[in-house]
Design an enzyme around this catalytic site. Structure first.
Site, short mmCIF file in Angstrom:
data_model
loop_
_atom_site.label_atom_id
_atom_site.label_comp_id
_atom_site.label_asym_id
_atom_site.label_seq_id
_atom_site.Cartn_x
_atom_site.Cartn_y
_atom_site.Cartn_z
N LEU A 33 31.49 34.27 41.22
CA LEU A 33 30.72 35.37 41.82
C LEU A 33 29.43 34.90 42.49
O LEU A 33 28.81 33.93 42.05
CB LEU A 33 30.39 36.41 40.75
CG LEU A 33 31.60 37.01 40.03
CD1 LEU A 33 31.14 38.06 39.02
CD2 LEU A 33 32.60 37.61 41.01
N HIS A 37 29.39 39.65 45.85
CA HIS A 37 30.07 40.46 44.82
C HIS A 37 29.07 41.37 44.11
O HIS A 37 29.33 42.55 43.87
CB HIS A 37 30.71 39.57 43.75
CG HIS A 37 31.75 38.62 44.27
ND1 HIS A 37 31.54 37.27 44.36
CD2 HIS A 37 33.01 38.84 44.70
CE1 HIS A 37 32.62 36.68 44.82
NE2 HIS A 37 33.53 37.61 45.04
N GLY A 150 34.45 44.01 50.23
CA GLY A 150 33.46 43.49 51.17
C GLY A 150 34.00 43.40 52.60
O GLY A 150 35.17 43.06 52.82
#
Ligand code: PAF
Length: 283
Positions: A33, A37, A150
């Site tokens: 991550l 994120h 995303g």
């Protein structure tokens, strides 16, 4: 923060929450991550009482075994980071939990039409079938009110939007903006694999994208701008361009007019032995 490894335990926990009318936001990830994120977790926390993050390196979306093996795995650090942004639930399943009937179980096929015939879909056969399959399975387990993804994976978002429509899943898809390093490089779990020299030069990707956007806004013809940008990147030592496309943001088909209603530019470039993608919305 609750950490679950078994699907059954996660489902039991979430169904208790739902009977108390708590809204659930879900952020699927493959771990390693970064701020990109975490920004999705933050977006989710603004709207939902509970945010669930899954960390699962999904084997069915890798068409290259070496890429799957090299994919960074940092679960301990990921859990610490999620705690810092107030994530309530982490789901860290094994392959058997996600695919109880084996990796090549047959499910009713989805038809993504032209959406998967271009860019990532053309370069990575079977990739989006794997992505759609795992996201469908994770949505089935978590049954969230909202799903957060995303913009960096622009085509992936288009595929998931189509999967949600085809399967008639009752979830709202929320797309978070791409988060960038100070020099413009789009955050990606793969960036840690760039050596120092290539890491510095990788910022060229976003620079060339943003110049291409300006050129199109100034009236430059998309195919010409794409060819010029692609040549610029290909001339950089250690860079190999897979694609540089200017396309319609809904159909993902190439656009030829600078005046087109919807325009997105996306690229996939090998920087050394690391394959990076990025995109920018022109309008
Ligand atoms: O974008 C990713 O990290 C993955 O493709 C996803 C959506 C978590 C599915 O494995």
């Amino acid at each position: 923060m609750k950490v679950f490894h078994r699907a059954q335990d996660l489902q039991r926990y979430l169904s208790n929450l739902r009977t108390n009318n708590r809204s659930v936001g879900f952020v699927p990830t493959m771990g390693a991550l970064h701020q990109g994120h975490l920004s999705l977790v933050e977006l989710s926390r603004l709207k939902n009482q509970v945010t669930v993050v899954s960390i699962f390196v999904n084997p069915t979306q890798f068409n290259d075994a070496a890429d799957l093996e090299k994919y960074p795995r940092t679960p301990g650090k990921d859990i610490e980071l999620l705690d810092t942004v107030g994530c309530e639930v982490v789901f860290l399943p094994t392959v058997e939990e996600v695919y109880p009937n084996g990796l090549d179980q047959k499910i009713q096929a989805l038809d993504f039409g032209q959406l998967e015939k271009v860019m990532e879909g053309a370069m990575r056969p079977g990739h989006f079938a794997g992505v759609a399959h795992v996201v469908e399975r994770l949505l089935d387990l978590t049954r969230p009110d909202r799903l957060y993804m995303g913009q960096k994976d622009y085509q992936q978002v288009a595929i998931i939007r189509s999967m949600i429509a085809q399967r008639e899943i009752d979830v709202k898809l929320v797309v978070g903006p791409t988060v960038r390093e100070v020099d413009g490089l789009a955050m990606s779990s793969r960036n840690v694999r760039l050596n120092e020299n290539l890491r510095d030069r990788a910022a060229e990707l976003s620079r060339v994208l943003s110049d291409a956007k300006s050129a199109i806004l100034a009236g430059g013809l998309p195919p010409e701008v794409a060819a010029r940008s692609s040549d610029l990147l290909a001339a950089l030592p250690g860079f190999k361009v897979e694609y540089f496309e200017v396309f319609d943001g809904d159909s993902l088909q190439p656009v030829s007019e600078a005046k087109a209603e919807s325009i997105v530019i996306a690229l996939a470039v090998w920087v050394g032995d690391v394959r990076l993608i990025d995109n920018v919305i022109v309008r």
